[in-house]
Design an enzyme around this catalytic site. Structure first.
Site, PDB file in Angstrom:
ATOM      1  N   VAL A   1      17.763  31.092  43.375  1.00 55.71           N
ATOM      2  CA  VAL A   1      16.921  30.055  42.788  1.00 55.71           C
ATOM      3  C   VAL A   1      16.240  30.637  41.550  1.00 55.71           C
ATOM      4  O   VAL A   1      15.505  31.617  41.645  1.00 55.71           O
ATOM      5  CB  VAL A   1      15.850  29.563  43.789  1.00 55.71           C
ATOM      6  CG1 VAL A   1      15.034  28.428  43.183  1.00 55.71           C
ATOM      7  CG2 VAL A   1      16.497  29.129  45.103  1.00 55.71           C
TER       8      VAL A   1
ATOM      9  N   PHE B   1      14.849  34.378  45.283  1.00 53.54           N
ATOM     10  CA  PHE B   1      13.975  33.725  44.314  1.00 53.54           C
ATOM     11  C   PHE B   1      13.715  34.620  43.106  1.00 53.54           C
ATOM     12  O   PHE B   1      13.296  35.773  43.259  1.00 53.54           O
ATOM     13  CB  PHE B   1      12.618  33.379  44.950  1.00 53.54           C
ATOM     14  CG  PHE B   1      12.624  32.177  45.831  1.00 53.54           C
ATOM     15  CD1 PHE B   1      12.331  30.913  45.324  1.00 53.54           C
ATOM     16  CD2 PHE B   1      12.914  32.294  47.187  1.00 53.54           C
ATOM     17  CE1 PHE B   1      12.335  29.795  46.146  1.00 53.54           C
ATOM     18  CE2 PHE B   1      12.910  31.181  48.017  1.00 53.54           C
ATOM     19  CZ  PHE B   1      12.623  29.928  47.497  1.00 53.54           C
ATOM     20  N   ASP B   2      13.940  34.069  41.921  1.00 54.66           N
ATOM     21  CA  ASP B   2      13.424  34.677  40.705  1.00 54.66           C
ATOM     22  C   ASP B   2      11.889  34.622  40.799  1.00 54.66           C
ATOM     23  O   ASP B   2      11.340  33.821  41.569  1.00 54.66           O
ATOM     24  CB  ASP B   2      13.937  33.876  39.501  1.00 54.66           C
ATOM     25  CG  ASP B   2      13.354  34.344  38.186  1.00 54.66           C
ATOM     26  OD1 ASP B   2      13.321  35.556  37.952  1.00 54.66           O
ATOM     27  OD2 ASP B   2      12.920  33.472  37.404  1.00 54.66           O
ATOM     28  N   LEU B   3      11.193  35.437  40.014  1.00 58.95           N
ATOM     29  CA  LEU B   3       9.730  35.445  40.072  1.00 58.95           C
ATOM     30  C   LEU B   3       9.104  34.648  38.928  1.00 58.95           C
ATOM     31  O   LEU B   3       8.555  33.569  39.127  1.00 58.95           O
ATOM     32  CB  LEU B   3       9.223  36.892  40.065  1.00 58.95           C
ATOM     33  CG  LEU B   3       7.711  37.108  40.083  1.00 58.95           C
ATOM     34  CD1 LEU B   3       7.036  36.363  41.226  1.00 58.95           C
ATOM     35  CD2 LEU B   3       7.400  38.600  40.156  1.00 58.95           C
ATOM     36  N   ASP B   4       9.224  35.166  37.703  1.00 53.81           N
ATOM     37  CA  ASP B   4       8.606  34.504  36.548  1.00 53.81           C
ATOM     38  C   ASP B   4       9.288  33.177  36.229  1.00 53.81           C
ATOM     39  O   ASP B   4      10.493  33.135  35.988  1.00 53.81           O
ATOM     40  CB  ASP B   4       8.675  35.413  35.310  1.00 53.81           C
ATOM     41  CG  ASP B   4       7.896  36.707  35.490  1.00 53.81           C
ATOM     42  OD1 ASP B   4       6.818  36.657  36.093  1.00 53.81           O
ATOM     43  OD2 ASP B   4       8.370  37.760  35.024  1.00 53.81           O
TER      44      ASP B   4
END
Length: 219
Positions: A170, A13-16
């Site tokens: 993602v 997972f990307d964060l921002d």
């Protein structure tokens, strides 16, 4: 772009713009940094371009800063971000339920972000999401691991993942897609973040999802 969803065992997972809506904290930090150079930016939406890619590249690309100016700008950015901006942030509605369900299904969950790793860990812990993640991978504070590809490779190596066909990245920006593609990993581009369908499709996203809940369709 694939029409049929495939199932994956490992989710990066990307964060921002993917796990959290960090737009307020990031744009406030950029505004603070730009003021140090005498630049008054009043159009906050213009600064959404800073959400996702590495900061050094963004200051160079969007404001024509030299490498040295960009390094100074990042330092100013962090003055605000460390004290206030990091928590001007919120988890997207429904995301915690999605992470919980993926974890219940026995999936391996990893954060792979262009944000410096210490900040990423602080945010994940602040929002009580660490219980769902097996690892948090980010950039170094000194600028090492400068691309999303390098962060993803670092996450793969650290977590000892060898079968890339089981991994789905993602993320909401082209950088997530390009970084995943470079390593032979499929990517789900999401539209509730700060990218758009055209950007993600042009980058070559394998799938596009409009909502947080659609992520579960790949489990």
């Amino acid at each position: 772009m694939n029409n049929k969803n495939k199932s994956y065992d490992i989710f990066f997972f990307d964060l921002d713009g993917t796990l959290t809506d960090s737009s307020l904290g990031i744009t406030n930090s950029v505004i603070y940094a730009l003021k140090k150079f005498g630049i008054e930016e009043t159009d906050r939406s213009k600064l959404y371009s800073f959400i996702g890619p590495p900061l050094l590249l963004s200051f160079e690309k969007f404001y024509g800063f030299s490498k040295e100016q960009s390094m100074d700008a990042v330092r100013y950015y962090r003055e605000y971000y460390c004290d206030r901006g990091i928590f001007e942030n919120r988890v997207y509605d429904g995301m915690e339920n999605v992470l919980k369900e993926l974890k219940n299904q026995g999936k391996l969950l990893v954060v792979a972000t262009s944000k410096p790793e210490p900040f990423a860990r602080q945010i994940i812990e602040h929002f009580h999401l660490m219980q769902f993640f097996d690892y948090v991978a980010g950039m170094e504070m000194d600028g090492r691991r400068q691309t999303k590809e390098e962060v993803i490779r670092y996450a793969l190596d650290t977590c000892r993942i060898t079968d890339k066909s089981k991994v789905l990245m993602v993320g909401d920006r082209e950088y997530d897609v390009i970084g995943a593609q470079a390593l032979g990993i499929d990517c789900l581009g999401i539209l509730y973040g700060f990218g758009c369908r055209d950007e993600l499709e042009k980058a070559g996203a394998d799938y596009i999802a409009e909502t947080v809940e659609e992520i579960l369709g790949f489990a």
